[in-house]
Design an enzyme around this catalytic site. Structure first.
Site, short mmCIF file in Angstrom:
data_model
loop_
_atom_site.label_atom_id
_atom_site.label_comp_id
_atom_site.label_asym_id
_atom_site.label_seq_id
_atom_site.Cartn_x
_atom_site.Cartn_y
_atom_site.Cartn_z
N TYR A 1 10.99 8.67 1.40
CA TYR A 1 10.93 7.66 0.34
C TYR A 1 11.56 8.09 -0.98
O TYR A 1 11.61 7.29 -1.92
CB TYR A 1 9.47 7.22 0.13
N PRO B 1 0.78 -1.24 0.00
CA PRO B 1 0.00 0.00 0.00
C PRO B 1 0.82 1.29 0.00
O PRO B 1 1.86 1.38 0.65
CB PRO B 1 -0.82 -0.10 1.29
N ASN B 2 0.30 2.22 -0.77
CA ASN B 2 0.82 3.59 -0.88
C ASN B 2 2.11 3.72 -1.68
O ASN B 2 2.59 4.84 -1.90
CB ASN B 2 0.99 4.23 0.52
N HIS C 1 4.41 -4.81 8.96
CA HIS C 1 4.34 -4.79 10.42
C HIS C 1 3.08 -5.41 11.00
O HIS C 1 2.93 -5.46 12.21
CB HIS C 1 4.47 -3.32 10.89
N ARG D 1 7.70 0.13 13.44
CA ARG D 1 8.23 -0.30 12.14
C ARG D 1 9.37 -1.31 12.29
O ARG D 1 9.85 -1.89 11.33
CB ARG D 1 8.74 0.90 11.32
N ARG E 1 4.58 10.98 -1.91
CA ARG E 1 4.47 10.54 -0.52
C ARG E 1 5.77 10.77 0.26
O ARG E 1 6.79 10.15 -0.04
CB ARG E 1 4.17 9.05 -0.57
N ASN F 1 8.14 -5.60 -1.17
CA ASN F 1 8.08 -4.50 -0.21
C ASN F 1 6.63 -4.46 0.27
O ASN F 1 5.77 -3.89 -0.40
CB ASN F 1 8.48 -3.17 -0.86
N ARG G 1 13.47 4.04 12.50
CA ARG G 1 12.27 4.90 12.52
C ARG G 1 11.44 4.60 13.78
O ARG G 1 11.98 4.23 14.80
CB ARG G 1 11.51 4.71 11.21
N SER H 1 13.12 2.83 3.03
CA SER H 1 13.68 3.50 4.21
C SER H 1 14.30 2.46 5.14
O SER H 1 14.09 1.25 4.96
CB SER H 1 12.57 4.26 4.94
N ASP I 1 2.13 -16.03 5.93
CA ASP I 1 1.65 -17.40 5.73
C ASP I 1 1.60 -17.78 4.24
O ASP I 1 1.90 -18.92 3.88
CB ASP I 1 0.26 -17.58 6.35
N ALA J 1 3.20 -1.01 4.67
CA ALA J 1 2.66 -1.05 6.04
C ALA J 1 2.29 -2.47 6.48
O ALA J 1 2.34 -2.77 7.69
CB ALA J 1 1.44 -0.13 6.14
N HIS K 1 12.85 -2.62 1.75
CA HIS K 1 12.23 -1.37 2.22
C HIS K 1 13.07 -0.21 1.74
O HIS K 1 14.31 -0.26 1.84
CB HIS K 1 12.13 -1.34 3.75
N GLU L 1 13.04 -9.42 0.99
CA GLU L 1 12.21 -8.31 1.47
C GLU L 1 13.00 -7.00 1.27
O GLU L 1 14.19 -6.95 1.58
CB GLU L 1 11.93 -8.53 2.96
#
Ligand code: DQA
Length: 142
Positions: A22, A9-10, A79, A110, A17, A73, A106, A101, A86, A76, A99, A97
């Site tokens: 970012y 998301p986002n 977390h 997070r 953003r 990635n 942070r 940032s 799963d 949100a 990210h 994985e």
């Protein structure tokens, strides 16, 4: 080799953003970077973005038998989502994985990642370059 790159998301709002966190590059620029790195490694990479947890779970399930590796990635959902963890554990596709940032420096919330419990490597704090590092790692070039 076929790699599925999943963005949560986002991340469609990259550029707009919180650019100080970012970066200023938009989602289209991220897609172009991934395509360039994949071509350089001689692999195929498909980009996918969704703001919806269940849609991401569906995409991971559909990847079974179609993709050799996943770069994710989860944004949100990193977390919060046991469902995404799963799904990754179910399909057993090698996963890195990413990210943009550094989630470890942070806010407290997070610092915990469910996806890290499955991912073979977590790359954070390198911006778009983190995706390049993940692809190179998965094709054995880093
Ligand atoms: C993020 C970090 C997450 O904490 C955040 O919710 C995101 C993006 C990153 O790429 O740095 O949406 O995954």
């Amino acid at each position: 080799m076929k790699i599925l790159v999943i963005n949560g998301p986002n991340l469609n709002l990259l550029g707009l953003r919180e650019p100080e966190i970012y970066g200023r590059g938009d989602y289209k620029a991220l897609c172009a970077k991934v395509a360039e790195v994949a071509a350089g490694c001689g692999v195929e990479a498909d980009m996918f973005q969704s703001n919806h947890e269940g849609v991401i779970v569906d995409k991971i399930q559909e990847a079974y038998g179609k993709y050799d590796a996943i770069v994710i990635n989860p944004a949100a959902y990193t977390h919060t989502s046991v469902a995404i963890l799963d799904a990754l554990k179910a399909v057993q596709i090698p996963t890195v994985e990413v990210h943009l940032s550094d989630i470890n420096t942070r806010e407290e919330f997070r610092k915990h990642s469910y996806v890290s419990l499955y991912a073979q490597r977590t790359i954070c704090g390198h911006g778009f370059e983190g995706y390049a590092m993940a692809i190179r790692h998965l094709c054995g070039k880093e």
